[in-house]
Design an enzyme around this catalytic site. Structure first.
Site, PDB file in Angstrom:
ATOM      1  N   CYS A  30       0.834  -1.216   0.000  1.00 57.05           N
ATOM      2  CA  CYS A  30       0.000   0.000   0.000  1.00 57.05           C
ATOM      3  C   CYS A  30       0.866   1.263   0.000  1.00 57.05           C
ATOM      4  CB  CYS A  30      -0.925  -0.027   1.224  1.00 57.05           C
ATOM      5  SG  CYS A  30      -1.776   1.521   1.552  1.00 57.05           S
ATOM      6  N   CYS A  33       0.011   3.917   2.624  1.00 56.29           N
ATOM      7  CA  CYS A  33       0.431   3.434   3.948  1.00 56.29           C
ATOM      8  C   CYS A  33       1.894   3.799   4.210  1.00 56.29           C
ATOM      9  CB  CYS A  33       0.278   1.922   4.049  1.00 56.29           C
ATOM     10  SG  CYS A  33      -1.418   1.325   3.900  1.00 56.29           S
TER      11      CYS A  33
END
Length: 271
Positions: A30, A33
């Site tokens: 991600c 993230c």
């Protein structure tokens, strides 16, 4: 320093009973993230123990992710007393995260604030002031403390009261009280130039209301202002109505004086 959790029950659920735990639900693949993670880690390092960070890789801990309804990442949840109490999804810039934390985290000065509020409610402004001054020494930007202190200073140091609420506008949850403080300060300033007030039969009663307001005799002020509303509804740009609304706000809806005069005020407006 934060680390990937090993035991969610002990490291998040149980630990959150003694200190707020911010849980970063993330995954290696991600991109957002990876942008948010270092921001949270930096803030955690500088939090001084006010809260701690735990990281949960949703690929490794799929059951935990499902348990808390994680559908998009990064997802950040704040756990207090064993349960999630607030969250946000998606990467945010550092300042936005700071603002979110300031709203979401429990106020570490809540005990002092309660003491001050109780003193003010009991009519002991002199007791509340040093408590609030101490709060502002620790956290100068504490909006609620600034407004409470301004209320206690309005009668004796109106200039400082107004300075304390400077910059607090409609985006602040404190704005209704700030507006009341500014209204009272502005109305009492009119006593220095009563000759500039409009003429008419309501002027004398209005001035008596301003005088009562300046000495914080709220009951007398309301009596005079309600009489002005009945006699000349829009005298001094609706000043009497504005004064009543400000007094009710400063006293609170449960105050005996508010309960006594709220109905009479409404009746005067609807004549």
């Amino acid at each position: 320093m934060s680390h990937e959790i090993q035991d969610f029950e002990s490291e998040v659920i149980e630990r959150s009973r003694t200190v707020p735990v911010l849980v970063d639900f993330w995954a290696e693949w991600c991109g957002p993230c990876k942008a948010l993670g270092p921001v949270l880690e930096r803030l955690a390092e500088n939090a001084g123990g006010r809260w701690v960070l735990a990281k949960v890789d949703t690929d490794r801990h799929q059951q935990i992710a499902a348990r808390f309804g994680i559908r998009g990442i990064p997802n950040v949840k704040l756990f207090i007393d064993g349960a999630p109490v607030n969250e946000f999804t998606g990467a945010m810039p550092e300042q936005a995260v700071v603002q979110w934390l300031n709203k979401a985290l429990p106020d570490p000065l809540a005990g002092e604030i309660v003491r001050a509020e109780q003193a003010i409610a009991a009519g002991n402004a002199d007791e509340a002031r040093p408590v609030l001054e101490a709060v502002l020494q620790k956290e100068p930007g504490h909006e609620h403390a600034r407004v409470l202190l301004a209320r206690t200073l309005l009668e004796i140091h109106p200039d400082r009261a107004l300075e304390l609420v400077r910059g607090l506008e409609e985006d602040s949850k404190e704005f209704p009280m700030v507006d009341a403080i500014r209204t009272v300060a502005g109305l009492t300033e009119k006593l220095a130039g009563v000759e500039a007030l409009p003429g008419g039969t309501a002027k004398q009663t209005y001035c008596e209301g301003l005088q009562a307001l300046a000495r914080f005799d709220h009951e007398q002020a309301l009596q005079h202002f309600i009489a002005v509303i009945r006699a000349d509804r829009y005298y001094d740009d609706d000043g009497a109505r504005k004064a009543c609304v400000a007094i009710f706000k400063m006293l609170g809806e449960e105050h005996e004086i508010t309960r006594t005069y709220r109905r009479e005020f409404s009746s005067a407006l609807n004549v």
